[in-house]
Design an enzyme around this catalytic site. Sequence first.
Site, PDB file in Angstrom:
ATOM      1  N   THR A  16      -0.817   2.699   0.763  1.00 29.49           N
ATOM      2  CA  THR A  16       0.046   1.820   1.315  1.00 29.49           C
ATOM      3  C   THR A  16       0.181   0.257   0.665  1.00 29.49           C
ATOM      4  O   THR A  16      -0.613  -0.227   0.127  1.00 29.49           O
ATOM      5  CB  THR A  16      -0.338   1.570   2.943  1.00 29.49           C
ATOM      6  OG1 THR A  16       0.293   0.707   3.561  1.00 29.49           O
ATOM      7  CG2 THR A  16      -1.778   1.251   2.893  1.00 29.49           C
ATOM      8  N   ASP A  17       1.384  -0.348   1.117  1.00 23.70           N
ATOM      9  CA  ASP A  17       1.586  -1.684   0.621  1.00 23.70           C
ATOM     10  C   ASP A  17       0.469  -2.784   1.485  1.00 23.70           C
ATOM     11  O   ASP A  17       0.437  -3.660   1.028  1.00 23.70           O
ATOM     12  CB  ASP A  17       3.076  -2.193   0.873  1.00 23.70           C
ATOM     13  CG  ASP A  17       3.377  -2.206   2.251  1.00 23.70           C
ATOM     14  OD1 ASP A  17       2.744  -1.782   2.923  1.00 23.70           O
ATOM     15  OD2 ASP A  17       4.590  -2.535   2.695  1.00 23.70           O
ATOM     16  N   GLU A  18      -0.031  -2.252   2.450  1.00 27.65           N
ATOM     17  CA  GLU A  18      -0.965  -2.880   3.031  1.00 27.65           C
ATOM     18  C   GLU A  18      -2.136  -3.471   2.570  1.00 27.65           C
ATOM     19  O   GLU A  18      -2.866  -4.395   2.893  1.00 27.65           O
ATOM     20  CB  GLU A  18      -1.220  -2.510   4.581  1.00 27.65           C
ATOM     21  CG  GLU A  18      -0.014  -2.026   5.363  1.00 27.65           C
ATOM     22  CD  GLU A  18      -0.543  -1.980   6.860  1.00 27.65           C
ATOM     23  OE1 GLU A  18      -1.459  -2.236   7.436  1.00 27.65           O
ATOM     24  OE2 GLU A  18       0.441  -1.611   7.880  1.00 27.65           O
ATOM     25  N   TYR A  76      -7.866  -0.549   8.876  1.00 29.20           N
ATOM     26  CA  TYR A  76      -7.105   0.307   8.413  1.00 29.20           C
ATOM     27  C   TYR A  76      -6.726   0.195   6.753  1.00 29.20           C
ATOM     28  O   TYR A  76      -7.159   0.855   6.016  1.00 29.20           O
ATOM     29  CB  TYR A  76      -5.935   0.527   9.048  1.00 29.20           C
ATOM     30  CG  TYR A  76      -4.736   1.175   8.214  1.00 29.20           C
ATOM     31  CD1 TYR A  76      -4.687   2.685   7.949  1.00 29.20           C
ATOM     32  CD2 TYR A  76      -3.563   0.422   7.741  1.00 29.20           C
ATOM     33  CE1 TYR A  76      -3.889   3.404   7.308  1.00 29.20           C
ATOM     34  CE2 TYR A  76      -2.644   1.247   7.024  1.00 29.20           C
ATOM     35  CZ  TYR A  76      -2.878   2.679   6.626  1.00 29.20           C
ATOM     36  OH  TYR A  76      -1.639   3.161   5.951  1.00 29.20           O
ATOM     37  N   LYS A 109      -7.981   2.081   3.423  1.00 29.37           N
ATOM     38  CA  LYS A 109      -6.987   2.532   2.469  1.00 29.37           C
ATOM     39  C   LYS A 109      -7.239   1.897   0.994  1.00 29.37           C
ATOM     40  O   LYS A 109      -7.298   2.564  -0.088  1.00 29.37           O
ATOM     41  CB  LYS A 109      -5.721   2.145   2.799  1.00 29.37           C
ATOM     42  CG  LYS A 109      -4.993   3.017   3.977  1.00 29.37           C
ATOM     43  CD  LYS A 109      -5.121   4.437   3.773  1.00 29.37           C
ATOM     44  CE  LYS A 109      -3.852   4.985   2.638  1.00 29.37           C
ATOM     45  NZ  LYS A 109      -3.919   6.583   2.661  1.00 29.37           N
TER      46      LYS A 109
HETATM   47  P1  NAD Z   1       0.240  10.258  10.443  1.00 28.96           P
HETATM   48  O1  NAD Z   1      -0.686   9.475  11.233  1.00 28.96           O
HETATM   49  O2  NAD Z   1       1.604  10.492  10.994  1.00 28.96           O
HETATM   50  O3  NAD Z   1      -0.475  11.563   9.879  1.00 28.96           O
HETATM   51  C1  NAD Z   1      -1.745  11.824   9.342  1.00 28.96           C
HETATM   52  C2  NAD Z   1      -1.914  13.306   9.267  1.00 28.96           C
HETATM   53  O4  NAD Z   1      -3.293  13.191   8.708  1.00 28.96           O
HETATM   54  C3  NAD Z   1      -2.087  13.875  10.517  1.00 28.96           C
HETATM   55  O5  NAD Z   1      -1.362  15.095  10.425  1.00 28.96           O
HETATM   56  C4  NAD Z   1      -3.519  14.185  10.781  1.00 28.96           C
HETATM   57  O6  NAD Z   1      -3.915  15.345  11.572  1.00 28.96           O
HETATM   58  C5  NAD Z   1      -4.012  14.279   9.493  1.00 28.96           C
HETATM   59  N1  NAD Z   1      -5.505  13.979   9.126  1.00 28.96           N
HETATM   60  C6  NAD Z   1      -6.134  12.801   9.734  1.00 28.96           C
HETATM   61  N2  NAD Z   1      -7.252  13.032   9.546  1.00 28.96           N
HETATM   62  C7  NAD Z   1      -7.536  13.954   8.755  1.00 28.96           C
HETATM   63  C8  NAD Z   1      -8.672  14.732   8.240  1.00 28.96           C
HETATM   64  N3  NAD Z   1     -10.035  14.078   8.204  1.00 28.96           N
HETATM   65  N4  NAD Z   1      -8.561  15.880   7.594  1.00 28.96           N
HETATM   66  C9  NAD Z   1      -7.472  16.537   7.507  1.00 28.96           C
HETATM   67  N5  NAD Z   1      -6.213  15.795   8.093  1.00 28.96           N
HETATM   68  C10 NAD Z   1      -6.359  14.757   8.573  1.00 28.96           C
HETATM   69  O7  NAD Z   1       0.502   9.412   8.999  1.00 28.96           O
HETATM   70  P2  NAD Z   1       1.606   9.155   8.181  1.00 28.96           P
HETATM   71  O8  NAD Z   1       2.438   7.772   8.743  1.00 28.96           O
HETATM   72  O9  NAD Z   1       2.677  10.316   7.913  1.00 28.96           O
HETATM   73  O10 NAD Z   1       1.118   8.498   6.800  1.00 28.96           O
HETATM   74  C11 NAD Z   1       0.665   9.564   5.805  1.00 28.96           C
HETATM   75  C12 NAD Z   1       0.112   8.721   4.618  1.00 28.96           C
HETATM   76  O11 NAD Z   1       1.006   8.024   4.262  1.00 28.96           O
HETATM   77  C13 NAD Z   1      -1.218   8.087   5.041  1.00 28.96           C
HETATM   78  O12 NAD Z   1      -2.161   8.048   3.771  1.00 28.96           O
HETATM   79  C14 NAD Z   1      -0.751   6.476   5.075  1.00 28.96           C
HETATM   80  O13 NAD Z   1      -1.746   5.678   4.717  1.00 28.96           O
HETATM   81  C15 NAD Z   1       0.472   6.398   4.043  1.00 28.96           C
HETATM   82  N6  NAD Z   1       1.415   5.791   4.393  1.00 28.96           N
HETATM   83  C16 NAD Z   1       2.113   5.616   5.626  1.00 28.96           C
HETATM   84  C17 NAD Z   1       3.348   4.721   5.799  1.00 28.96           C
HETATM   85  C18 NAD Z   1       3.879   4.556   6.888  1.00 28.96           C
HETATM   86  O14 NAD Z   1       4.789   3.973   7.328  1.00 28.96           O
HETATM   87  N7  NAD Z   1       3.811   5.438   8.071  1.00 28.96           N
HETATM   88  C19 NAD Z   1       3.490   3.799   4.769  1.00 28.96           C
HETATM   89  C20 NAD Z   1       3.130   3.746   3.335  1.00 28.96           C
HETATM   90  C21 NAD Z   1       1.930   4.818   3.423  1.00 28.96           C
HETATM   91  O1  DAU Z   2       3.323  -0.925   5.415  1.00 33.85           O
HETATM   92  C1  DAU Z   2       3.037   0.345   5.767  1.00 33.85           C
HETATM   93  C2  DAU Z   2       2.200   0.707   6.860  1.00 33.85           C
HETATM   94  O2  DAU Z   2       3.156   0.742   7.835  1.00 33.85           O
HETATM   95  C3  DAU Z   2       1.633   2.128   6.950  1.00 33.85           C
HETATM   96  O3  DAU Z   2       0.483   2.075   5.893  1.00 33.85           O
HETATM   97  C4  DAU Z   2       0.899   2.092   8.403  1.00 33.85           C
HETATM   98  O4  DAU Z   2       0.273   3.435   8.162  1.00 33.85           O
HETATM   99  C5  DAU Z   2       2.089   2.262   9.236  1.00 33.85           C
HETATM  100  O5  DAU Z   2       1.451   2.569  10.585  1.00 33.85           O
HETATM  101  C6  DAU Z   2       2.843   0.908   9.255  1.00 33.85           C
HETATM  102  O6  DAU Z   2       1.793   0.004   9.786  1.00 33.85           O
HETATM  103  P1  DAU Z   2       2.584  -1.215  10.761  1.00 33.85           P
HETATM  104  O7  DAU Z   2       1.278  -2.084  11.320  1.00 33.85           O
HETATM  105  O8  DAU Z   2       3.338  -2.276   9.829  1.00 33.85           O
HETATM  106  O9  DAU Z   2       3.260  -0.482  11.649  1.00 33.85           O
HETATM  107  P2  DAU Z   2       3.567  -0.374  13.042  1.00 33.85           P
HETATM  108  O10 DAU Z   2       4.561   0.500  13.495  1.00 33.85           O
HETATM  109  O11 DAU Z   2       2.287  -0.327  14.044  1.00 33.85           O
HETATM  110  O12 DAU Z   2       4.197  -1.972  13.594  1.00 33.85           O
HETATM  111  C7  DAU Z   2       5.231  -2.488  12.628  1.00 33.85           C
HETATM  112  C8  DAU Z   2       5.318  -3.947  13.139  1.00 33.85           C
HETATM  113  O13 DAU Z   2       5.676  -3.976  14.481  1.00 33.85           O
HETATM  114  C9  DAU Z   2       3.955  -4.826  13.157  1.00 33.85           C
HETATM  115  O14 DAU Z   2       4.200  -6.002  12.627  1.00 33.85           O
HETATM  116  C10 DAU Z   2       3.357  -4.773  14.427  1.00 33.85           C
HETATM  117  C11 DAU Z   2       4.615  -4.687  15.252  1.00 33.85           C
HETATM  118  N1  DAU Z   2       4.549  -4.002  16.680  1.00 33.85           N
HETATM  119  C12 DAU Z   2       4.193  -2.644  16.573  1.00 33.85           C
HETATM  120  C13 DAU Z   2       4.189  -2.108  17.792  1.00 33.85           C
HETATM  121  C14 DAU Z   2       3.255  -0.502  17.717  1.00 33.85           C
HETATM  122  C15 DAU Z   2       5.159  -4.660  17.705  1.00 33.85           C
HETATM  123  O15 DAU Z   2       5.612  -5.994  17.676  1.00 33.85           O
HETATM  124  N2  DAU Z   2       4.833  -3.937  18.866  1.00 33.85           N
HETATM  125  C16 DAU Z   2       4.488  -2.689  19.038  1.00 33.85           C
HETATM  126  O16 DAU Z   2       4.347  -2.149  20.069  1.00 33.85           O
END
Ligand code: NAD
Ligand code: DAU
Length: 348
Positions: free
Chosen positions: A130-132, A155, A159
């Site tokens: 992730t970019d985080e 988190y 990561k």
């Molecule tokens: P998500 O939370 O929707 O899904 C995570 C999946 O991993 C789930 O199906 C869960 O059951 C599985 N999992 C969790 N713990 C596990 C374990 N111990 N063993 C096996 N499986 C397990 O996540 P997402 O948003 O699809 O993110 C997927 C990946 O992409 C992550 O590595 C996250 O850090 C990365 N990522 C997410 C975002 C975003 O915006 N969502 C952005 C950049 C990178």
């Molecule tokens: O940047 C990549 C990341 O994006 C991934 O690595 C994470 O797994 C993914 O969950 C996401 O993280 P964020 O914290 O950016 O996503 P989230 O949807 O939780 O929140 C997006 C932004 O909105 C953040 O600044 C917090 C804010 N927020 C979030 C929620 C859930 C609100 O203002 N209200 C809300 O209810």
Amino acid sequence: MRLMVTGGAGFIGSAVVRQAIADGHHVLNVDKLTYAANPENVASVAGHERYRFAQNDICDQPAMAALLDAFRPDTVMHLAAETHVDRSIDGPRAFIDTNIIGTYCLLEAARGYIEDSAAPVGFRFHHISTDEVYGSLGPTGAFTETSPYHPNSPYSAAKASSDMLARAWAETFGVPVVITNCSNNYGSHQFPEKLIPVVIINALEGKDIPVYGKGDNVRDWLHVSDHADALLLVAQQGAHGETYNIGGRAERTNLELVKMVCAILDEELTEARAGPHETLIKYVEDRPGHDHRYAINCDKIERDLGWAPSITIEDGMRQTVRWYLDNKDWWTKIRARGFDVTARQGLK
Ligand code: NAD
Ligand code: DAU
């Protein structure tokens, strides 16, 4: 290719799995099925002859080794993780276990797979991050692949640790690792505790829409299918030892984004209501350690691999809103499992 995808029942993993099957690859989806998973996300490919599923924890190293041995993948695409920042603040332990120990176990299993000469020539371990990990930006600039790591939440720290482990296993043990760091994804099948589904579902139910702090935090949004395409490209053509940043070139403040979703809902829903959906916005207590701004410079993947985001945020967000409107069953079943984001935030 034969792809072992971890976390393939989650939001991004399931998009990768669906796309990989459509592209003709063989897929082994390894997922523990935590609260964030949903087998329905992969229901469209579940009966496919090139698809297999294994319910396993990535922290179970012998199980990971056995799966590698039996399936013999060309590539591991490692997406399994605990992913929600707010949950990492409420309870960091699961993030340490899965994101750090789990990644370690998978890397060790991959090392064994290579050392036993079972891995095919060209095998690679694609670590999805992730970019985080880069922390928070000021008003200008964007993260590049050489930006220093500066994680601020449990988190992102977990990561960042997993990225470091992947790097070290490449340098020290010769595991052919490639890493990607992506910005915020949006699209169908996203678990309804992340911002976009929270906004859509709360608005539909006439509930308050929680905006943290002043809503001036900035995120860089990418449609999940553009991310899946980028990941499958890197899995095939990414250079060993390299990192690629992936982003949408679509920076928005949270408030701009929430208002955009509300305006789409105003247009898509025709029944009478009290006023525009944005009147439901409620400013709530800020997230502790809330990163102010993320932005990704994705020149490298564009230049070296020819990838670029293809879906505009306007089109992608409308598609996403429509998907949640057309798939109420998907999220009402999750609600029925007892999950309610508004309860956690003390909203009505
Ligand atoms: P998500 O939370 O929707 O899904 C995570 C999946 O991993 C789930 O199906 C869960 O059951 C599985 N999992 C969790 N713990 C596990 C374990 N111990 N063993 C096996 N499986 C397990 O996540 P997402 O948003 O699809 O993110 C997927 C990946 O992409 C992550 O590595 C996250 O850090 C990365 N990522 C997410 C975002 C975003 O915006 N969502 C952005 C950049 C990178
Ligand atoms: O940047 C990549 C990341 O994006 C991934 O690595 C994470 O797994 C993914 O969950 C996401 O993280 P964020 O914290 O950016 O996503 P989230 O949807 O939780 O929140 C997006 C932004 O909105 C953040 O600044 C917090 C804010 N927020 C979030 C929620 C859930 C609100 O203002 N209200 C809300 O209810």
